[in-house]
Design an enzyme around this catalytic site. Structure first.
Site, PDB file in Angstrom:
ATOM      1  N   HIS A  78      -1.068  -8.953   8.196  1.00 41.83           N
ATOM      2  CA  HIS A  78      -2.473  -8.973   8.626  1.00 41.83           C
ATOM      3  C   HIS A  78      -3.040 -10.363   8.381  1.00 41.83           C
ATOM      4  O   HIS A  78      -2.882 -10.935   7.288  1.00 41.83           O
ATOM      5  CB  HIS A  78      -3.287  -7.928   7.848  1.00 41.83           C
ATOM      6  CG  HIS A  78      -2.986  -6.520   8.267  1.00 41.83           C
ATOM      7  ND1 HIS A  78      -3.419  -5.996   9.462  1.00 41.83           N
ATOM      8  CD2 HIS A  78      -2.275  -5.537   7.679  1.00 41.83           C
ATOM      9  CE1 HIS A  78      -2.993  -4.748   9.591  1.00 41.83           C
ATOM     10  NE2 HIS A  78      -2.291  -4.454   8.514  1.00 41.83           N
ATOM     11  N   PHE A 266      -5.282   7.697   0.506  1.00 37.88           N
ATOM     12  CA  PHE A 266      -6.564   7.223  -0.020  1.00 37.88           C
ATOM     13  C   PHE A 266      -7.699   7.924   0.731  1.00 37.88           C
ATOM     14  O   PHE A 266      -7.849   7.727   1.940  1.00 37.88           O
ATOM     15  CB  PHE A 266      -6.648   5.707   0.130  1.00 37.88           C
ATOM     16  CG  PHE A 266      -5.370   5.050  -0.270  1.00 37.88           C
ATOM     17  CD1 PHE A 266      -4.556   4.438   0.686  1.00 37.88           C
ATOM     18  CD2 PHE A 266      -4.891   5.135  -1.565  1.00 37.88           C
ATOM     19  CE1 PHE A 266      -3.338   3.890   0.338  1.00 37.88           C
ATOM     20  CE2 PHE A 266      -3.674   4.595  -1.924  1.00 37.88           C
ATOM     21  CZ  PHE A 266      -2.889   3.969  -0.971  1.00 37.88           C
ATOM     22  N   ASP A 268     -10.562   8.287   2.319  1.00 36.53           N
ATOM     23  CA  ASP A 268     -11.636   7.435   2.869  1.00 36.53           C
ATOM     24  C   ASP A 268     -12.321   8.173   4.002  1.00 36.53           C
ATOM     25  O   ASP A 268     -12.335   9.408   4.029  1.00 36.53           O
ATOM     26  CB  ASP A 268     -11.010   6.141   3.385  1.00 36.53           C
ATOM     27  CG  ASP A 268     -10.235   6.406   4.665  1.00 36.53           C
ATOM     28  OD1 ASP A 268     -10.408   5.667   5.625  1.00 36.53           O
ATOM     29  OD2 ASP A 268      -9.484   7.390   4.704  1.00 36.53           O
ATOM     30  N   ASP A 337      -0.243   6.541   5.008  1.00 37.32           N
ATOM     31  CA  ASP A 337      -1.688   6.286   5.029  1.00 37.32           C
ATOM     32  C   ASP A 337      -2.013   4.969   5.726  1.00 37.32           C
ATOM     33  O   ASP A 337      -2.853   4.920   6.638  1.00 37.32           O
ATOM     34  CB  ASP A 337      -2.217   6.262   3.598  1.00 37.32           C
ATOM     35  CG  ASP A 337      -3.672   5.851   3.550  1.00 37.32           C
ATOM     36  OD1 ASP A 337      -3.960   4.662   3.767  1.00 37.32           O
ATOM     37  OD2 ASP A 337      -4.528   6.721   3.335  1.00 37.32           O
ATOM     38  N   ASP A 342      -4.273   2.019  10.278  1.00 38.25           N
ATOM     39  CA  ASP A 342      -4.127   0.972  11.312  1.00 38.25           C
ATOM     40  C   ASP A 342      -4.136   1.577  12.713  1.00 38.25           C
ATOM     41  O   ASP A 342      -4.739   1.032  13.637  1.00 38.25           O
ATOM     42  CB  ASP A 342      -2.840   0.163  11.092  1.00 38.25           C
ATOM     43  CG  ASP A 342      -2.950  -0.754   9.878  1.00 38.25           C
ATOM     44  OD1 ASP A 342      -1.912  -1.169   9.348  1.00 38.25           O
ATOM     45  OD2 ASP A 342      -4.093  -1.020   9.428  1.00 38.25           O
TER      46      ASP A 342
HETATM   47  N1  LIG Z   1      -7.034   5.482   3.652  1.00 44.27           N
HETATM   48  C1  LIG Z   1      -7.225   4.186   3.874  1.00 44.27           C
HETATM   49  N2  LIG Z   1      -8.479   3.704   3.845  1.00 44.27           N
HETATM   50  C2  LIG Z   1      -8.630   2.380   4.077  1.00 44.27           C
HETATM   51  C3  LIG Z   1      -7.564   1.508   4.342  1.00 44.27           C
HETATM   52  C4  LIG Z   1      -8.136   0.223   4.521  1.00 44.27           C
HETATM   53  C5  LIG Z   1      -7.450  -1.049   4.877  1.00 44.27           C
HETATM   54  N3  LIG Z   1      -6.148  -1.134   4.299  1.00 44.27           N
HETATM   55  C6  LIG Z   1      -5.317  -2.155   4.869  1.00 44.27           C
HETATM   56  C7  LIG Z   1      -4.155  -2.394   4.002  1.00 44.27           C
HETATM   57  C8  LIG Z   1      -3.048  -1.902   4.535  1.00 44.27           C
HETATM   58  C9  LIG Z   1      -3.314  -1.238   5.793  1.00 44.27           C
HETATM   59  O1  LIG Z   1      -2.361  -1.626   6.744  1.00 44.27           O
HETATM   60  C10 LIG Z   1      -4.701  -1.687   6.180  1.00 44.27           C
HETATM   61  O2  LIG Z   1      -4.596  -2.768   7.068  1.00 44.27           O
HETATM   62  C11 LIG Z   1      -9.512   0.354   4.362  1.00 44.27           C
HETATM   63  N4  LIG Z   1      -9.756   1.654   4.101  1.00 44.27           N
HETATM   64  C12 LIG Z   1     -11.026   2.352   3.942  1.00 44.27           C
HETATM   65  O3  LIG Z   1     -11.447   2.694   5.262  1.00 44.27           O
HETATM   66  C13 LIG Z   1     -12.863   2.514   5.369  1.00 44.27           C
HETATM   67  C14 LIG Z   1     -13.089   1.294   6.212  1.00 44.27           C
HETATM   68  O4  LIG Z   1     -12.917   1.685   7.556  1.00 44.27           O
HETATM   69  P1  LIG Z   1     -13.548   0.699   8.677  1.00 44.27           P
HETATM   70  O5  LIG Z   1     -15.025   0.638   8.382  1.00 44.27           O
HETATM   71  O6  LIG Z   1     -13.216   1.355   9.986  1.00 44.27           O
HETATM   72  O7  LIG Z   1     -12.864  -0.658   8.508  1.00 44.27           O
HETATM   73  C15 LIG Z   1     -13.351   2.284   3.956  1.00 44.27           C
HETATM   74  O8  LIG Z   1     -13.537   3.520   3.306  1.00 44.27           O
HETATM   75  C16 LIG Z   1     -12.156   1.564   3.346  1.00 44.27           C
HETATM   76  O9  LIG Z   1     -12.132   1.679   1.934  1.00 44.27           O
HETATM   77  C17 LIG Z   1      -6.251   2.042   4.364  1.00 44.27           C
HETATM   78  O10 LIG Z   1      -5.238   1.360   4.585  1.00 44.27           O
HETATM   79  N5  LIG Z   1      -6.151   3.385   4.124  1.00 44.27           N
END
Ligand SMILES: Nc1nc2c(c(CN[C@H]3C=C[C@H](O)[C@@H]3O)cn2[C@@H]2O[C@H](COP(=O)(O)O)[C@@H](O)[C@H]2O)c(=O)[nH]1
Length: 365
Positions: A78, A266, A268, A337, A342
């Site tokens: 990324h 996670f 979210d 996850d 992604d």
């Molecule tokens: N379950 C889960 N939640 C994640 C991520 C990530 C980013 N992780 C990066 C690292 C490795 C991956 O390849 C991703 O590139 C952010 N979030 C959560 O999402 C929300 C943001 O959403 P939006 O406003 O649309 O960008 C917010 O609650 C944020 O805490 C994840 O990976 N998994």
């Protein structure tokens, strides 16, 4: 909660009274997140997991991950993620996951909070990463605990500059983010000699122990609540911190954890949206209507807890299904996850979302 739902404190008491001894200081501890998720799933009436949908999704996800060669390497690909594997990267990732919450906006895509960096306007999670990279480039010590704890240097004004917006809307929960930084700065100064590396080392190579340390020492990581009269734990940002370290360091050095597979999905607001879109989860008509109308959902509301708990359990079922149907596959909840997040962002970019994400405003995710 153990699988049968027993309370961990009670279990420990029973162990000691029966002379079974505790789990032992050296045995990797439990975070009780997965047990909490199972308990929530077993007691959910507004969110259901579709077994056929989950089985079908597992096959699709595994096939797509295999074709993509999805692995910990993907994390560093990324554009904005740190590329070094050093202490600066650890500090950056900790700062990032300290503030990794609640980016969604009720404004239009053009008016929502955005960060201008490298000739682009970044929104959502990437707005945070861009703001931190921009501050590092401006030689602001934004990833340094002693700065956060220094009320003279780390003023509201200096932090407003770090997180300044390219639009009229300011960063959501900006005041709460400042409080998280200052709290973490004081906790690190008082307990870990001001060093994030010391904190990571205190985990002694156990993901669960480090997650529990974060929940114990940092109130802003203590992502837990009560459901049907029982304490339940999500620990989303504590877990994603370990997962980001593991991915960034490809399981080595500061990313080396003997029990990394204990980390869950996670909880979210993006991955539940994806799980519903691919037919793994379904909602009761009142909840589905609430989400489609983009109504706010209070943090701690039963619906919100069901969404978070069932999402964790659905990803666990997907993981188990992939392991069952592909015994040689190495996959864990983290990679599933990351992949789902992604994939959801790619769908959002094409404006092809089938259902909105739920709108809860909190520092937990
Ligand atoms: N379950 C889960 N939640 C994640 C991520 C990530 C980013 N992780 C990066 C690292 C490795 C991956 O390849 C991703 O590139 C952010 N979030 C959560 O999402 C929300 C943001 O959403 P939006 O406003 O649309 O960008 C917010 O609650 C944020 O805490 C994840 O990976 N998994």
């Amino acid at each position: 909660m153990t699988d049968d739902g027993a309370d961990p404190e009670l279990l420990e008491l029973l162990r000691q009274s029966l002379g079974l001894g505790s789990t032992g200081a050296d045995a990797p501890p439990e975070t009780y997140v997965l047990q909490s998720a199972k308990f929530i799933y077993d007691n959910s009436v507004d969110v259901a997991i579709d077994m056929y949908g989950t089985r079908a999704a597992a096959e699709c996800i595994w096939s797509a991950m295999s074709q993509r060669g999805y692995s910990t390497k993907t994390w560093s690909e990324h554009e904005l993620h740190p590329k070094t594997r050093d202490e600066a990267a650890v500090n950056f990732i900790f700062t990032m996951d300290l503030l990794n919450f609640s980016f969604w906006s009720m404004r239009s895509p053009e008016e929502r909070f955005a960060v201008a960096y490298r000739d682009k306007k970044w929104t959502g999670y990437w707005s945070l990463v861009a703001a931190l990279q921009r501050a590092v480039g401006e030689e602001i010590p934004i990833c340094t605990p002693s700065f956060w704890a220094d009320s003279e240097a780390c003023t509201d004004q200096s932090l407003r500059h770090v997180f300044r917006s390219a639009t009229e809307e300011e960063m959501p929960l900006l005041q709460e983010r400042m409080e998280c930084l200052r709290e973490a700065g004081h906790v690190l100064e008082e307990n870990f000699d001001g060093s994030i590396i010391n904190l990571v080392k205190e985990g002694r190579g156990s993901a669960a122990r480090l997650v529990n340390l974060l929940a114990e020492y940092f109130p802003c990581f203590r992502d837990e609540t009560s459901f049907e009269g029982r304490k339940v734990r999500f620990l989303k940002r504590a877990q994603i911190f370990i997962a980001d370290l593991w991915a960034a360091f490809e399981g080595k050095s500061y990313g080396s954890f003997e029990d990394i597979d204990k980390i869950t999905m996670f909880a979210d607001y993006r991955v539940p949206q994806m799980l519903h879109s691919i037919g793994c989860m379904s909602y009761s008509p009142p909840l589905e209507g609430h989400i489609f109308r983009e109504r706010k959902l209070e943090s701690g509301h039963s619906w919100e807890i069901q969404l978070r708990g069932c999402s964790i359990w659905a990803v666990e079922l997907i993981r188990r299904e992939i392991s069952r149907s592909h015994p040689d596959a190495y996959v864990n909840a983290i990679l599933i996850d990351f992949f789902l997040y992604d994939a959801m962002k790619a769908i959002e970019a094409k404006k092809e979302e089938k259902i909105p994400h739920h709108r809860t405003r909190s520092i937990w995710y």
